[in-house]
Design a protein around this motif. Structure first.
Motif, mmCIF file in Angstrom:
data_model
loop_
_atom_site.group_PDB
_atom_site.id
_atom_site.type_symbol
_atom_site.label_atom_id
_atom_site.label_comp_id
_atom_site.label_asym_id
_atom_site.label_seq_id
_atom_site.Cartn_x
_atom_site.Cartn_y
_atom_site.Cartn_z
ATOM 1 N N LYS A 192 0.827 -1.214 0.000
ATOM 2 C CA LYS A 192 0.000 0.000 0.000
ATOM 3 C C LYS A 192 0.859 1.262 0.000
ATOM 4 N N ILE A 193 1.969 1.240 0.754
ATOM 5 C CA ILE A 193 2.867 2.406 0.800
ATOM 6 C C ILE A 193 3.508 2.622 -0.566
ATOM 7 N N VAL A 194 4.007 1.538 -1.183
ATOM 8 C CA VAL A 194 4.664 1.658 -2.495
ATOM 9 C C VAL A 194 3.670 2.119 -3.551
ATOM 10 N N GLU A 195 2.488 1.502 -3.586
ATOM 11 C CA GLU A 195 1.482 1.854 -4.607
ATOM 12 C C GLU A 195 0.972 3.285 -4.427
ATOM 13 N N GLY A 196 0.804 3.700 -3.182
ATOM 14 C CA GLY A 196 0.257 5.032 -2.923
ATOM 15 C C GLY A 196 1.286 6.144 -2.996
ATOM 16 N N ASN A 197 2.582 5.781 -2.995
ATOM 17 C CA ASN A 197 3.648 6.791 -2.906
ATOM 18 C C ASN A 197 4.717 6.642 -3.980
ATOM 19 N N TYR A 198 4.387 5.987 -5.074
ATOM 20 C CA TYR A 198 5.400 5.692 -6.095
ATOM 21 C C TYR A 198 6.116 6.964 -6.567
ATOM 22 N N GLU A 199 5.349 7.992 -6.895
ATOM 23 C CA GLU A 199 5.943 9.246 -7.405
ATOM 24 C C GLU A 199 6.851 9.893 -6.354
ATOM 25 N N GLU A 200 6.387 9.856 -5.109
ATOM 26 C CA GLU A 200 7.159 10.469 -4.023
ATOM 27 C C GLU A 200 8.441 9.673 -3.746
ATOM 28 N N LEU A 201 8.337 8.348 -3.784
ATOM 29 C CA LEU A 201 9.534 7.497 -3.626
ATOM 30 C C LEU A 201 10.530 7.783 -4.748
ATOM 31 N N MET A 202 10.001 7.982 -5.931
ATOM 32 C CA MET A 202 10.852 8.310 -7.082
ATOM 33 C C MET A 202 11.564 9.646 -6.852
ATOM 34 N N ARG A 203 10.821 10.626 -6.357
ATOM 35 C CA ARG A 203 11.409 11.949 -6.092
ATOM 36 C C ARG A 203 12.533 11.862 -5.073
ATOM 37 N N VAL A 204 12.328 11.047 -4.032
ATOM 38 C CA VAL A 204 13.309 10.913 -2.953
ATOM 39 C C VAL A 204 14.552 10.142 -3.417
ATOM 40 N N TYR A 205 14.340 9.047 -4.146
ATOM 41 C CA TYR A 205 15.453 8.128 -4.424
ATOM 42 C C TYR A 205 16.107 8.310 -5.796
#
Length: 321
Positions: A192-205
């Motif tokens: 749920k965290i990965v699916e809901g935050n994919y764009e944000e994870l991309m921005r961070v990493y």
């Protein structure tokens, strides 16, 4: 963001260096309505005793009866046990409920750099809302912590994988060995965290991936890393000190030998069980802390709030099964 600043403005903020909101009440998760959730905060203070003193005067109702012990004793409870965080939970602010953890700057520095407890550092592997912006030194610590998360996740992955698989490993690091994932937490939480935050994870990493000469992002569906012994040895050496200590202890115990960390890491880089060894070491840090911090949270919250919080967690767990 204004809503979260307003929620945290009920606290005395004079000693606060950094504050962030995390969890499903602040960060969107797949199939979840964050407006209905309790909002979780972490507050980093340069003076824990002063923070508790001002907060007891301003918000005595946030505390259990432990407040009667006074700010000096609360600082001792905070800074000497479990993951060095003191939580107040089920606090009503307007129409929302909040939970906030207080940690000292020195302790958060230890966790972000060395992964001493993988508690606050684990929360910061994932996207968070910076409610009180971190200063430069804190920004550097958060970035270094995320770089360590990237190295750790890459050691758990094969030579070729997808971005989604990488993010799944990064998000999952802080749940490795956590007993609450067996009973108490939503079983689909990582997804749920990965699916809901994919764009944000991309921005961070993405900036950290671009900085990594041994990593190539061909497309979201194809990421390639150097899987040579030299590259593995390089990544192992960049792991936080507490993970390296744990690897050294585990391997020396298993092989009934006493070797220094450098010798152990060199030996491990030539083996085929690197991923399992790293994962076991991370779990070995998290497992005892997940028990001790949960017990400490129950102690600081008091009986009634602890029961309410536990029932809410159990309900989420049962729904996810």
């Amino acid at each position: 963001m204004d809503e979260y600043r307003e929620l945290i403005s009920v606290l005395p903020l004079d000693t606060v260096e950094y504050a962030f909101a995390y969890g499903s009440g602040a960060i969107q998760q797949k199939d979840e309505n964050k407006a209905e959730k309790m909002v979780d905060f972490v507050v980093v203070t340069k003076d824990a005793q002063e923070f508790h003193k001002a907060n007891i005067a301003k918000n005595p109702q946030h505390y259990s009866l432990l407040r009667l012990l006074g700010p000096k004793m609360l600082e001792k409870i905070q800074c000497n046990f479990a993951a060095r965080v003191y939580y107040n939970t089920h606090v009503n602010v307007g129409k929302r409920k909040i939970k906030y953890g207080i940690i000292s700057y020195e302790n958060v520095k230890q966790d972000l750099l060395d992964w001493r407890w993988i508690y606050i550092s684990g929360r910061l592997h994932k996207p968070v809302l910076d409610v009180i912006k971190p200063k430069d030194d804190m920004c550097d610590l958060v970035t270094e912590n995320r770089r360590s998360a990237l190295h750790s996740a890459l050691l758990l992955l094969p030579e070729s994988f997808t971005l989604k698989q990488l993010f799944h490993q990064i998000v999952g690091l802080s749940y490795t060995g956590d007993f609450r994932m067996i009973v108490g937490e939503d079983k689909n939480k990582i997804m749920k965290i990965v699916e809901g935050n994919y764009e944000e994870l991309m921005r961070v990493y993405e900036p950290l991936m671009n900085d990594d000469a041994r990593l190539s992002v061909m497309s979201p569906a194809k990421v390639i890393q150097d899987g040579s012994t030299t590259a593995i040895y390089h990544r192992l050496n960049l792991l936080p000190s507490e993970v390296l200590n744990q690897i050294q202890r585990n391997m020396n115990r298993a092989q009934k030998r006493q070797r220094d960390a450098e010798e152990v890491i060199f030996s491990l880089a030539h083996r085929h069980d690197v991923a399992a060894t790293v994962e076991t070491a991370i779990g070995g840090i998290i497992r005892p802390i997940s028990f001790s911090q949960t017990a400490k949270n129950a102690f600081s919250a008091g009986m009634t709030r602890s029961v309410i919080y536990s029932l809410a967690k159990m309900s989420k767990f049962l729904k996810s099964k």
